[in-house]
Design a protein around this motif. Structure first.
Motif, PDB file in Angstrom:
ATOM      1  N   LYS B  69     -48.109 -40.980  -9.727  1.00  0.00           N
ATOM      2  CA  LYS B  69     -47.928 -41.972 -10.796  1.00  0.00           C
ATOM      3  C   LYS B  69     -46.589 -41.704 -11.471  1.00  0.00           C
ATOM      4  CE  LYS B  69     -51.492 -44.709 -12.043  1.00  0.00           C
ATOM      5  NZ  LYS B  69     -51.753 -45.770 -11.127  1.00  0.00           N
ATOM      6  N   VAL B  70     -45.750 -42.695 -11.471  1.00  0.00           N
ATOM      7  CA  VAL B  70     -44.526 -42.557 -12.254  1.00  0.00           C
ATOM      8  C   VAL B  70     -44.889 -42.972 -13.678  1.00  0.00           C
ATOM      9  CG1 VAL B  70     -42.100 -43.192 -12.500  1.00  0.00           C
ATOM     10  CG2 VAL B  70     -43.128 -43.083 -10.230  1.00  0.00           C
ATOM     11  N   VAL B  71     -44.772 -42.039 -14.612  1.00  0.00           N
ATOM     12  CA  VAL B  71     -45.321 -42.276 -15.945  1.00  0.00           C
ATOM     13  C   VAL B  71     -44.279 -42.439 -17.041  1.00  0.00           C
ATOM     14  CG1 VAL B  71     -47.490 -41.099 -15.403  1.00  0.00           C
ATOM     15  CG2 VAL B  71     -45.588 -39.794 -16.385  1.00  0.00           C
ATOM     16  N   ALA B  72     -43.029 -42.097 -16.731  1.00  0.00           N
ATOM     17  CA  ALA B  72     -42.006 -42.209 -17.776  1.00  0.00           C
ATOM     18  C   ALA B  72     -40.642 -42.386 -17.139  1.00  0.00           C
ATOM     19  CB  ALA B  72     -42.010 -40.956 -18.657  1.00  0.00           C
ATOM     20  N   MET B  73     -39.751 -43.056 -17.865  1.00  0.00           N
ATOM     21  CA  MET B  73     -38.383 -43.258 -17.398  1.00  0.00           C
ATOM     22  C   MET B  73     -37.430 -42.973 -18.543  1.00  0.00           C
ATOM     23  SD  MET B  73     -38.839 -47.061 -15.819  1.00  0.00           S
ATOM     24  CE  MET B  73     -37.432 -47.102 -14.732  1.00  0.00           C
ATOM     25  N   ALA B  74     -36.249 -42.480 -18.178  1.00  0.00           N
ATOM     26  CA  ALA B  74     -35.223 -42.252 -19.202  1.00  0.00           C
ATOM     27  C   ALA B  74     -33.866 -42.595 -18.623  1.00  0.00           C
ATOM     28  CB  ALA B  74     -35.247 -40.793 -19.650  1.00  0.00           C
ATOM     29  N   ASP B  75     -33.046 -43.244 -19.433  1.00  0.00           N
ATOM     30  CA  ASP B  75     -31.675 -43.532 -19.027  1.00  0.00           C
ATOM     31  C   ASP B  75     -30.836 -43.697 -20.287  1.00  0.00           C
ATOM     32  OD1 ASP B  75     -30.322 -44.503 -16.186  1.00  0.00           O
ATOM     33  OD2 ASP B  75     -29.263 -45.276 -17.939  1.00  0.00           O
ATOM     34  N   ALA B  76     -29.539 -43.489 -20.133  1.00  0.00           N
ATOM     35  CA  ALA B  76     -28.648 -43.692 -21.277  1.00  0.00           C
ATOM     36  C   ALA B  76     -28.590 -45.171 -21.643  1.00  0.00           C
ATOM     37  CB  ALA B  76     -27.257 -43.169 -20.948  1.00  0.00           C
ATOM     38  N   PHE B  77     -28.755 -46.031 -20.634  1.00  0.00           N
ATOM     39  CA  PHE B  77     -28.581 -47.467 -20.848  1.00  0.00           C
ATOM     40  C   PHE B  77     -29.897 -48.229 -20.687  1.00  0.00           C
ATOM     41  CE2 PHE B  77     -24.335 -46.182 -19.211  1.00  0.00           C
ATOM     42  CZ  PHE B  77     -23.568 -46.598 -20.299  1.00  0.00           C
ATOM     43  N   ARG B  78     -30.167 -49.091 -21.652  1.00  0.00           N
ATOM     44  CA  ARG B  78     -31.366 -49.922 -21.598  1.00  0.00           C
ATOM     45  C   ARG B  78     -31.363 -50.837 -20.368  1.00  0.00           C
ATOM     46  NH1 ARG B  78     -36.439 -49.915 -23.952  1.00  0.00           N
ATOM     47  NH2 ARG B  78     -37.343 -51.198 -22.323  1.00  0.00           N
ATOM     48  N   ASP B  79     -30.227 -51.469 -20.078  1.00  0.00           N
ATOM     49  CA  ASP B  79     -30.200 -52.439 -18.973  1.00  0.00           C
ATOM     50  C   ASP B  79     -30.434 -51.760 -17.627  1.00  0.00           C
ATOM     51  OD1 ASP B  79     -27.562 -51.356 -19.586  1.00  0.00           O
ATOM     52  OD2 ASP B  79     -26.784 -52.653 -18.013  1.00  0.00           O
ATOM     53  N   ARG B  80     -29.912 -50.556 -17.476  1.00  0.00           N
ATOM     54  CA  ARG B  80     -30.126 -49.842 -16.212  1.00  0.00           C
ATOM     55  C   ARG B  80     -31.594 -49.470 -16.061  1.00  0.00           C
ATOM     56  NH1 ARG B  80     -27.078 -50.478 -12.340  1.00  0.00           N
ATOM     57  NH2 ARG B  80     -26.733 -48.372 -11.621  1.00  0.00           N
ATOM     58  N   LEU B  81     -32.196 -49.054 -17.168  1.00  0.00           N
ATOM     59  CA  LEU B  81     -33.613 -48.713 -17.129  1.00  0.00           C
ATOM     60  C   LEU B  81     -34.460 -49.940 -16.777  1.00  0.00           C
ATOM     61  CD1 LEU B  81     -35.550 -46.374 -19.491  1.00  0.00           C
ATOM     62  CD2 LEU B  81     -36.463 -48.647 -19.024  1.00  0.00           C
ATOM     63  N   ASP B  82     -34.131 -51.066 -17.384  1.00  0.00           N
ATOM     64  CA  ASP B  82     -34.916 -52.278 -17.134  1.00  0.00           C
ATOM     65  C   ASP B  82     -34.786 -52.749 -15.680  1.00  0.00           C
ATOM     66  OD1 ASP B  82     -35.886 -52.306 -19.689  1.00  0.00           O
ATOM     67  OD2 ASP B  82     -34.415 -53.748 -20.449  1.00  0.00           O
ATOM     68  N   GLU B  83     -33.559 -52.677 -15.159  1.00  0.00           N
ATOM     69  CA  GLU B  83     -33.369 -53.069 -13.747  1.00  0.00           C
ATOM     70  C   GLU B  83     -34.193 -52.176 -12.836  1.00  0.00           C
ATOM     71  OE1 GLU B  83     -29.177 -52.741 -12.778  1.00  0.00           O
ATOM     72  OE2 GLU B  83     -28.677 -54.029 -14.492  1.00  0.00           O
ATOM     73  N   SER B  84     -34.191 -50.896 -13.149  1.00  0.00           N
ATOM     74  CA  SER B  84     -34.925 -49.939 -12.337  1.00  0.00           C
ATOM     75  C   SER B  84     -36.425 -50.230 -12.400  1.00  0.00           C
ATOM     76  CB  SER B  84     -34.639 -48.525 -12.846  1.00  0.00           C
ATOM     77  OG  SER B  84     -35.454 -47.588 -12.203  1.00  0.00           O
ATOM     78  N   TYR B  85     -36.912 -50.495 -13.609  1.00  0.00           N
ATOM     79  CA  TYR B  85     -38.342 -50.787 -13.773  1.00  0.00           C
ATOM     80  C   TYR B  85     -38.728 -52.022 -12.960  1.00  0.00           C
ATOM     81  CZ  TYR B  85     -42.864 -51.745 -15.857  1.00  0.00           C
ATOM     82  OH  TYR B  85     -44.203 -51.997 -16.029  1.00  0.00           O
ATOM     83  N   THR B  86     -37.884 -53.044 -13.020  1.00  0.00           N
ATOM     84  CA  THR B  86     -38.130 -54.262 -12.239  1.00  0.00           C
ATOM     85  C   THR B  86     -38.210 -53.924 -10.750  1.00  0.00           C
ATOM     86  OG1 THR B  86     -36.898 -55.514 -13.865  1.00  0.00           O
ATOM     87  CG2 THR B  86     -37.247 -56.583 -11.751  1.00  0.00           C
ATOM     88  N   SER B  87     -37.265 -53.125 -10.314  1.00  0.00           N
ATOM     89  CA  SER B  87     -37.215 -52.746  -8.909  1.00  0.00           C
ATOM     90  C   SER B  87     -38.472 -51.968  -8.509  1.00  0.00           C
ATOM     91  CB  SER B  87     -35.954 -51.907  -8.691  1.00  0.00           C
ATOM     92  OG  SER B  87     -35.794 -51.582  -7.354  1.00  0.00           O
ATOM     93  N   LEU B  88     -38.867 -51.023  -9.333  1.00  0.00           N
ATOM     94  CA  LEU B  88     -40.036 -50.191  -9.021  1.00  0.00           C
ATOM     95  C   LEU B  88     -41.322 -50.999  -8.960  1.00  0.00           C
ATOM     96  CD1 LEU B  88     -39.429 -47.000 -11.233  1.00  0.00           C
ATOM     97  CD2 LEU B  88     -39.221 -47.182  -8.751  1.00  0.00           C
TER      98      LEU B  88
END
Lengths: 331, 442
Positions: B69-88
């Motif tokens: 289970k991927v339970v948490a994400m962290a990134d310096a940039f909000r947009d990069r995190l959101d793109e990654s979440y969409t992809s996942l």
């Protein structure tokens, strides 16, 4: 010859806006200058006609997806005499390189290609050290090859696209119905094709082997070539009724698409005129990212392409559709 | 499940092993353990650094046989995190393994500190400049780790990773680092035979990463300098360490692997020949370095970013009895100097090494095995690449000990969007670039 081309240039300058040396005579091959560069790309006139697509059940190495043989009608077109090389593909991939070359070869308005979507730079070396200048471009996705055509259109004003699978086989056969375009004798393969037994484990420069009867080089071997079609194993069986005109299986899924001709990495049977190879997700096995690149394969150093130009130029709307296939993301 | 109880026991022991670690790691660990108790054999993963590679690594973690289970994400940039979440979450099978409500998405320079405690395993895939601090934190919190290469951009960073690697060993934390050639079947088989003496003693070699270069992002109006450098991290040494470090470390590590040691010194040449504009920060576009090992062997390393030129990413080695001309080739072969094959390997059917590294890591974690301690050797291969940069930037012969002990710290004094990195553009927008013979690097 020089004189002939000059005359042709004059003729074209009158009939076609500014497209020097591009022939609209369906019987004439021509040299496509790549504006803003010193590069050219040779186009061979392919006459229209009807042929038997697929292979007979008796052909050695024949697979079920090559049958049944059926009659296919093809409209005239021009096809690249050679596979597209890195020289040309890099100009599309690397915007800076295109700009620098245009500065050295004035007369091209760079604004024309500014809006074209280009590949992201590949993280690894896509030629796998096998050579670049004069060697076939490889490891691009079908999407990437289509976008290259869009760039080439912006660059030249001429409509280029990938061949359909039917056009490809028609041009490969060049009027023959044998296993290869030079006959059935596998012993001759080395004169016409770069394949596993003579490649030394790498592709060769384009055009080092004898051409087929219509003057196309490397249709058998060197690198496999993208077509415009989705690979559907029983596509022939589904459509084989009378003479089929310009068949084409539109791509709706990322995999598999139809790739033709076999490569430096293949045994002779994969190089047969009728042999079909489906693209495969394993061709991106070394792409560590998500989503995986829409531009580059990482493990298909045996796949390249060449382009065609149909005699009948499609409408602007159709061209737009050709060049903007739905981007199917690869997670 | 016996595997599961082993694993829990193991996770528990990992966290409790050293007294020093106990106090700092206990609260987060017990939280993690408690979550696990009710969810059988789930292994919880936090993704730190949500670019294309981090997202890919999370996908590979989810593609293992374990219950991830991927339970948490962290990134310096909000947009990069959101793109990654969409992809996942786009891939239906992967989406079931993603459980990241908004309150477990952390953004900013300190985001990693909030994400790490929530997981059993952390994926560290930010630009390499951050790796030392992120790795230290993950070790401190008693987590198993997958992290990307390289693991630092300067000598102080390497020393921090080496210290944390010692700590990770004491705590028996599995650490896998993404120098994937170490997990690639073709390399493993070839180098096993080289080590067994198939081509004799290795007395020379060349390693290459010559290619067209990577992405660049245009400066935006009103963008802070920190934001610009973070978005274009590849071109700044505090974040990237130059491409000799960020990319070429792969091939340099193969040389170290084949030699089973690290160079004692190096000298080299480099500069900016083609990629010279203000869009390209401070890094060189080419480096050529001679790495000298204790037995006198010299391995020549060559890396460059020139568009539209001959390109090659590969390694070749010369032994006293034979050679290998291309490790990277799909049909790689050890052969005699007369061209007779000694051993060849067809990698056509090999699985992705990126997947293999996750398969092996998560299988070990699930079984409660302690199998992987990659951090030390990757820190040393990272140091090798950095030493190469020190040589090309300074034009001097650089020795391993002085390189490793260098006090030059490239990292900004403060991390904040309005803080200033140490290297800044001049009035024309150009960044200072190293000048061999003048620049001091050790």
């Amino acid at each position: 010859m020089r004189k002939f081309i000059n005359l042709l240039t004059l003729a074209c300058a009158i009939t076609v806006s500014s497209q020097a040396q591009v022939s609209n005579d369906r019987t004439k091959s021509y040299v496509q200058q790549i504006p803003g560069s010193a590069l050219t790309y040779d186009m061979v006139a392919i006459p229209g006609g009807t042929f038997q697509m697929g292979s007979p059940a008796s052909e050695k190495g024949r697979k079920p997806d090559e049958g049944p043989q059926h009659s296919v009608k093809i409209e005239p077109f021009w096809m690249g005499k050679l596979e597209v090389t890195w020289d040309l593909f890099d100009l599309f991939s690397f915007h800076n390189m295109e700009k620098e070359m245009a500065a050295k070869t004035p007369g091209f308005d760079l604004a024309k290609t500014d809006a074209v979507t280009r590949p992201s730079p590949p993280y690894v070396d896509m030629s796998f050290g096998m050579g670049r200048a004069g060697y076939p471009a490889i490891n691009m996705t079908q999407y990437s090859a289509i976008k290259f055509c869009a760039w080439l259109y912006a660059k030249t004003g001429e409509f280029y696209r990938l061949p359909t699978e039917a056009e490809w086989e028609y041009a490969c056969r060049a009027g023959t119905q044998t296993t290869y375009s030079f006959g059935n004798d596998m012993k001759l393969l080395g004169q016409y094709a770069v394949y596993k037994a003579n490649s030394g484990g790498a592709y060769k420069k384009v055009g080092t082997k004898k051409p087929n009867p219509w003057g196309l080089h490397d249709m058998h071997g060197n690198v496999m070539e993208w077509t415009l079609d989705q690979y559907i194993p029983d596509y022939y069986a589904k459509r084989a009724k009378g003479t089929v005109t310009e068949p084409y299986a539109k791509v709706t899924q990322l995999y598999p698409n139809s790739v033709r001709g076999g490569s430096w990495d293949d045994d002779p049977l994969v190089l047969r005129s009728a042999a079909r190879t489906p693209s495969d997700p394993s061709w991106k096995v070394l792409d560590p990212q998500s989503p995986k690149s829409e531009w580059w394969l990482t493990s298909a150093s045996f796949v390249g392409f060449r382009v065609v130009r149909p005699l009948k130029k499609p409408s602007d709307e159709e061209i737009k559709a050709y060049y903007n296939p739905p981007l199917i993301e690869d997670y | 499940m016996s595997n599961e109880s082993n694993r829990r026991e193991f996770l528990k022991q990992s966290g409790l092993l050293t007294g020093g670690a106990l106090l700092t790691s206990l609260p987060s660990f017990s939280a993690s353990y408690g979550y696990n108790q009710s969810v059988d054999d789930t292994i919880k993963v936090a993704l730190i650094g949500c670019g294309g590679r981090g997202t890919g690594a999370a996908m590979q973690a989810m593609n293992t046989k374990q219950n991830i289970k991927v339970v948490a994400m962290a990134d310096a940039f909000r947009d990069r995190l959101d793109e990654s979440y969409t992809s996942l979450t786009k891939h239906p099978q992967a989406a079931q393994k993603v459980d990241i409500p908004d309150d477990r998405k952390f953004v900013g320079f300190d985001a990693y500190k909030q994400a790490i405690p929530l997981a059993d395993v952390v994926i560290l895939a930010t630009p390499p400049g951050f790796r030392p601090s992120h790795f230290e934190e993950a070790v401190k919190q008693g987590k198993h780790i997958f992290m990307e290469k390289p693991v630092a951009t300067d000598a102080p960073g390497v020393r921090r990773v080496l210290a944390a690697a010692e700590e990770a060993k004491k705590k028996k934390l599995n650490v896998v680092v993404g120098l994937q050639r170490r997990y690639q079947p073709s390399y493993r088989e070839m180098i096993k035979r080289i080590h067994d003496g198939a081509i004799g003693d290795i007395v020379g070699g060349q390693v290459y990463w010559i290619s067209g270069g990577v992405w660049q992002k245009p400066r935006k109006p009103d963008q802070s300098e920190m934001d610009y450098q973070m978005r274009n991290w590849y071109y700044f040494n505090w974040l990237c360490g130059d491409h000799i470090n960020e990319q070429h470390v792969h091939n340099i590590d193969v040389a170290n692997w084949v030699k089973n040691s690290y160079p004692v010194s190096c000298q080299g040449t480099g500069g900016r020949q083609v990629r010279t504009g203000k869009d390209y920060g401070e890094i060189f576009d080419h480096h050529i370095v001679d790495f000298v090992y204790a037995d006198g062997t010299t391995i020549n390393s060559q890396c460059r970013h020139y568009e539209g030129t001959y390109s090659r990413v590969d390694e070749m080695f010369l032994g006293t009895k034979g050679k290998v001309e291309g490790m990277e080739k799909r049909n790689s072969a050890l052969m005699t100097y007369k061209g007779q094959p000694i051993y060849s390997y067809d990698a056509k059917a090999d699985a992705s090494p990126y997947q293999i590294e996750h398969n092996e890591l998560f299988a070990a974690i699930a079984k409660g095995d302690y199998k992987f301690a990659d951090a030390e050797r990757v820190a040393k291969s990272t140091m090798t690449a950095i030493m190469g940069r020190m040589a090309t930037y300074s034009g001097k012969m650089v020795k391993w000990e002085e390189a490793l002990n260098s006090q030059i710290d490239l990292f900004p004094d403060k991390l904040a969007w309005d803080a200033m990195p140490k290297v800044l553009p001049n009035a024309d927008g150009l960044y200072p670039v190293a000048v061999p013979g003048k620049t001091v690097t050790v």
